[in-house]
Enzyme design. Structure first.
Site, PDB file in Angstrom:
ATOM      1  N   TRP A 238      43.778  49.020  42.923  1.00 20.20           N
ATOM      2  CA  TRP A 238      43.644  48.058  42.224  1.00 20.20           C
ATOM      3  C   TRP A 238      43.150  48.307  40.732  1.00 20.20           C
ATOM      4  CZ3 TRP A 238      47.355  45.713  43.581  1.00 20.20           C
ATOM      5  CH2 TRP A 238      47.778  45.174  44.869  1.00 20.20           C
TER       6      TRP A 238
ATOM      7  N   ASP B 288      37.253  41.996  39.305  1.00 17.26           N
ATOM      8  CA  ASP B 288      38.197  41.555  40.066  1.00 17.26           C
ATOM      9  C   ASP B 288      37.543  41.558  41.617  1.00 17.26           C
ATOM     10  OD1 ASP B 288      40.240  41.323  42.091  1.00 17.26           O
ATOM     11  OD2 ASP B 288      41.423  43.158  41.338  1.00 17.26           O
TER      12      ASP B 288
ATOM     13  N   LYS C  70      43.565  36.311  49.494  1.00 17.08           N
ATOM     14  CA  LYS C  70      42.725  37.262  50.479  1.00 17.08           C
ATOM     15  C   LYS C  70      41.698  36.422  51.099  1.00 17.08           C
ATOM     16  CE  LYS C  70      45.203  40.491  48.708  1.00 17.08           C
ATOM     17  NZ  LYS C  70      45.059  41.315  47.651  1.00 17.08           N
TER      18      LYS C  70
HETATM   19  C1  LIG Z   1      45.722  42.214  46.800  1.00 19.35           C
HETATM   20  C2  LIG Z   1      44.907  42.492  45.233  1.00 19.35           C
HETATM   21  C3  LIG Z   1      45.239  42.566  43.928  1.00 19.35           C
HETATM   22  C4  LIG Z   1      46.686  42.205  43.568  1.00 19.35           C
HETATM   23  O1  LIG Z   1      46.976  40.798  43.762  1.00 19.35           O
HETATM   24  P1  LIG Z   1      48.360  39.988  43.609  1.00 19.35           P
HETATM   25  O2  LIG Z   1      48.143  38.617  43.492  1.00 19.35           O
HETATM   26  O3  LIG Z   1      49.333  40.292  44.402  1.00 19.35           O
HETATM   27  O4  LIG Z   1      48.619  40.604  42.109  1.00 19.35           O
HETATM   28  C5  LIG Z   1      44.550  42.887  43.004  1.00 19.35           C
HETATM   29  N1  LIG Z   1      42.965  43.319  43.288  1.00 19.35           N
HETATM   30  C6  LIG Z   1      42.781  43.062  44.451  1.00 19.35           C
HETATM   31  C7  LIG Z   1      41.158  43.445  44.592  1.00 19.35           C
HETATM   32  C8  LIG Z   1      43.506  42.977  45.622  1.00 19.35           C
HETATM   33  O5  LIG Z   1      43.026  42.880  46.913  1.00 19.35           O
END
Ligand SMILES: *Cc1c(COP(=O)(O)O)cnc(C)c1O
Length: 360
Positions: A101, A171, A195
């Site tokens: 990511w 993030d 998540k």
């Molecule tokens: C799942 C995830 C993403 C991507 O998320 P989307 O909403 O599908 O764009 C980005 N960063 C992390 C840490 C993730 O777990």
């Protein structure tokens, strides 16, 4: 009705109380005669839903008044572009690459400016967090970027990097609300909610006010400008209304559990059960160095791809589903987010013991 223990990395398990409440309110939301899905985002009931959701999130995380909370769309991935478009005044940013990511975010930012990858753990397939106590932070960097919990590899920053005064952007998709945070250490905290918070379709951005300006990169679309959404209190256009409503319910559920300190304790207890088992197992092995292990995502392997596949299949038959590891790592991964009960992890460990005995 029969529910499974769902170890999916995302979209992931939600609290049963929240799902039941949403079901009860599906046909008639509190006397309105309609579902939240069917109502105007400018209506009184929805105004109350989004206002309370924001306030409850502020209470949970202790978000200071000089930070805005934005409920946006486009997933976490859209932020990979939105962050540089809004924050790259000097067109320079530093990225710490601890997984897929962060890697994707760095690559996207390269479309807009110079990206310095000031640390990485790719040399050992992202199985650890690099030492970030004295990094070569760029003099003119607009921000330093991290992915705080690495969903795929199962690592977590236990200590934030020393950014040497630069704005920290994080993030937190897969560790959102899993433990208390000191919001003031960050310029931007963001995450997709699918998540650890709610249904896919909502991304929450918590951003310090001085970072919200009209001075964005030329060509930045109105919809990708933080100021647009901050000025309109996330109602510039139709927001992901039903998703925000479910997030709001999860915030209330978290408050009722006792808040983020209680969640941290519970998450530590759940993770310990699984890691302690892995550490003494003769068949299964964790893939992350112990000091950087995530409380949320636990990858493990047997070392034999056929046996891994057998495990995933038999676990699913026993009601323990979505244990297959990410396609880029293989093996298994158990995601044990806030809504996964302790009993779910107990059931998983009991199944692993049994599988180990049967497959010596
Ligand atoms: C799942 C995830 C993403 C991507 O998320 P989307 O909403 O599908 O764009 C980005 N960063 C992390 C840490 C993730 O777990």
């Amino acid at each position: 009705m029969s529910r499974v223990y769902n170890f999916s990395a995302g979209p992931a398990v939600l609290p049963e109380e929240v799902l039941r409440e949403a079901a009860d309110e599906m046909m008639d939301y509190r006397g309105t005669g309609m579902s939240v899905m069917e109502m105007s985002h400018r209506s009184k009931p929805f105004e109350q839903i989004i206002t309370e959701a924001e306030q409850d999130l502020r209470d949970l995380m202790g978000i200071p008044d000089n930070y805005k909370v934005l409920f946006l769309q486009g997933g976490a991935s859209q932020q990979f572009a939105m962050i540089p478009m809004n924050l790259m005044k000097n067109r320079v940013a530093d990225y710490i690459v601890t997984g897929q990511w962060a890697k994707k975010a760095a690559k996207e930012a390269e479309k807009y400016g110079k990206v310095n990858r000031i640390a990485s753990s790719e040399d050992k397939t992202f199985s650890y967090i690099p030492d970030c106590s004295d990094l070569p932070v760029s003099e003119d960097a607009d921000y330093v970027y991290i992915c705080e919990n690495n969903t795929i590899y199962g690592t977590k920053f236990k200590k934030l990097p020393d950014t040497k005064g630069k704005t920290l952007v994080a993030d937190v998709s897969s560790c959102f609300l899993s433990e208390p945070v000191d919001v003031e250490k960050y310029g931007v905290i963001y995450g997709g909610v699918q998540k650890n918070i709610g249904p896919a379709g909502v991304v929450i951005v918590i951003i310090r006010e001085d970072l919200i300006t009209e001075d964005v990169l030329p060509g930045t679309p109105t919809m990708l400008t933080y100021k647009t959404h901050a000025d309109a209190k996330s109602l510039y256009n139709t927001p992901p209304a039903y998703g925000i409503y479910i997030c709001g319910k999860v915030f209330k559920w978290l408050k009722a559990q006792g808040g983020l300190a209680v969640m941290k304790e519970r998450n530590e207890k759940k993770a310990k059960l699984l890691y302690d088992f892995l550490d003494q197992s003769s068949l299964f092995k964790g893939t992350v160095v112990p000091e950087d292990r995530s409380l949320m995502n636990v990858p493990f392997v047997t070392g034999d791809a056929d046996l891994d596949a057998k495990f995933v299949k038999e676990a699913a038959e026993a009601g323990l589903v979505n244990l297959k590891g990410h396609r880029s790592v293989g093996g298994m991964r158990a995601s044990i987010y806030n809504a996964m009960p302790y009993e779910g992890v107990e059931a998983l460990v009991a199944f692993m013991k049994k599988f180990e005995e049967e497959n010596r």
